[in-house]
Design an enzyme around this catalytic site. Sequence first.
Site, PDB file in Angstrom:
ATOM      1  N   ASP A  77      48.334 -85.904  79.738  1.00  0.00           N
ATOM      2  CA  ASP A  77      46.980 -85.410  79.493  1.00  0.00           C
ATOM      3  C   ASP A  77      46.629 -85.401  78.011  1.00  0.00           C
ATOM      4  OD1 ASP A  77      46.612 -85.145  82.180  1.00  0.00           O
ATOM      5  OD2 ASP A  77      46.847 -82.969  82.232  1.00  0.00           O
ATOM      6  N   LYS A  82      43.135 -87.846  73.656  1.00  0.00           N
ATOM      7  CA  LYS A  82      42.975 -88.655  72.443  1.00  0.00           C
ATOM      8  C   LYS A  82      42.198 -89.935  72.742  1.00  0.00           C
ATOM      9  CE  LYS A  82      47.202 -86.945  70.253  1.00  0.00           C
ATOM     10  NZ  LYS A  82      48.586 -87.281  69.823  1.00  0.00           N
ATOM     11  N   ASN A 154      38.184 -81.084  76.337  1.00  0.00           N
ATOM     12  CA  ASN A 154      38.749 -79.875  76.955  1.00  0.00           C
ATOM     13  C   ASN A 154      38.172 -78.599  76.360  1.00  0.00           C
ATOM     14  OD1 ASN A 154      40.399 -80.709  79.001  1.00  0.00           O
ATOM     15  ND2 ASN A 154      42.325 -80.231  77.981  1.00  0.00           N
ATOM     16  N   THR A 195      41.060 -75.827  83.273  1.00  0.00           N
ATOM     17  CA  THR A 195      42.411 -75.729  83.848  1.00  0.00           C
ATOM     18  C   THR A 195      43.498 -75.873  82.788  1.00  0.00           C
ATOM     19  OG1 THR A 195      42.245 -78.092  84.384  1.00  0.00           O
ATOM     20  CG2 THR A 195      41.762 -76.531  86.155  1.00  0.00           C
ATOM     21  N   TYR A 197      44.084 -74.551  78.419  1.00  0.00           N
ATOM     22  CA  TYR A 197      44.346 -73.324  77.657  1.00  0.00           C
ATOM     23  C   TYR A 197      43.523 -72.160  78.192  1.00  0.00           C
ATOM     24  CZ  TYR A 197      45.463 -70.684  73.372  1.00  0.00           C
ATOM     25  OH  TYR A 197      45.915 -69.754  72.473  1.00  0.00           O
ATOM     26  N   LEU A 199      42.729 -71.504  81.288  1.00  0.00           N
ATOM     27  CA  LEU A 199      43.366 -70.938  82.484  1.00  0.00           C
ATOM     28  C   LEU A 199      44.580 -70.094  82.119  1.00  0.00           C
ATOM     29  CD1 LEU A 199      43.264 -70.898  85.602  1.00  0.00           C
ATOM     30  CD2 LEU A 199      44.783 -72.879  85.592  1.00  0.00           C
ATOM     31  N   SER A 200      45.344 -70.524  81.119  1.00  0.00           N
ATOM     32  CA  SER A 200      46.539 -69.773  80.730  1.00  0.00           C
ATOM     33  C   SER A 200      46.185 -68.444  80.075  1.00  0.00           C
ATOM     34  CB  SER A 200      47.407 -70.607  79.771  1.00  0.00           C
ATOM     35  OG  SER A 200      46.760 -70.785  78.525  1.00  0.00           O
ATOM     36  N   ALA A 219      44.296 -62.895  74.215  1.00  0.00           N
ATOM     37  CA  ALA A 219      44.927 -61.596  73.961  1.00  0.00           C
ATOM     38  C   ALA A 219      43.952 -60.617  73.303  1.00  0.00           C
ATOM     39  CB  ALA A 219      46.179 -61.765  73.101  1.00  0.00           C
TER      40      ALA A 219
END
Length: 299
Positions: A77, A82, A154, A195, A197, A199-200, A219
């Site tokens: 991905d 890129k 993204n 889906t 960064y 999503l995390s 955070a």
Amino acid sequence: MTEKRLRFAIFGNEYQAKKSTGIRQVLDGLYRRHAEVYVDRPFYEYLTTVLHEEVRADSVFDGYNFDADYAISLGGDGTFLKAANRIMAKHTPLVGVNTGRLGFLAEVLPSEFEEALDEMYNNKCRFEEHTAIQIETDAASDDLPIEGSPYALNDIAILKRDTASMITVRAFVNDDYLVTYQADGLVVCTPTGSTAYNLSNGGPIIVPQSGSLCLTPVAPHSLNIRPIVINDTSVIRLEVESRTHNYLVAIDGRSEKLHEGITITIRKAPYTVRVVKLLSKRYFSILREKMMWGADTRS
């Protein structure tokens, strides 16, 4: 009747572990079709000097100096992102062939590439238009605060530079004050990037072509600040403060350092990324397969 000779621009990951079998399948498939093959120079040098592959390229190109009917991303991905940046302004359809690990964006396996070629040559393949976003700053042009491309398929993330303290981000949407984030950072993502960064960090999955962007804190200091989804026609303005007086901006993972006092504007880019999709592939099936979304892990 002679088959049309299509032109393909190939991009790849020259730092990946050796994946010569998958690469060979793609190249051989193109040769059998008598396609015109153009290869990005760093990838060509990797193929010929590291993998010692025979590459029958019609041309080797640098930067944006190529003209093709289709572009092929060979890798994972990251390679796909890129390549998307390189073809975005040209609106060249992009095929992601996965020789990496997850392959959520690069979804075509090397063993499926012949199927993809059949659909491309027979004008049967499906295209998806994916929204991109861009970053702008109010800094003077001679300061060059953002080097390289300002576009992201993204996400664009505002992040602290060290582990000592959080940053403060005042966010405005269409000049209306939204909220002040005190957090390790803030992610602004497209549906394509939802889906990743986003999503995390607890952000939602957003279906492509939904016309949305999402702001997700990293955070956050306050538990009552949650991700928010807005229309992709919105203009986002961010004012950042940091104890170290500088911070990072990550544009599809490529980091830039900015100084406190520079105002950031994020908006929909004037380009979209046209992704080639196999007729047999569907978004929700890929979501379940690649992300294990909805999987029952109970034994």
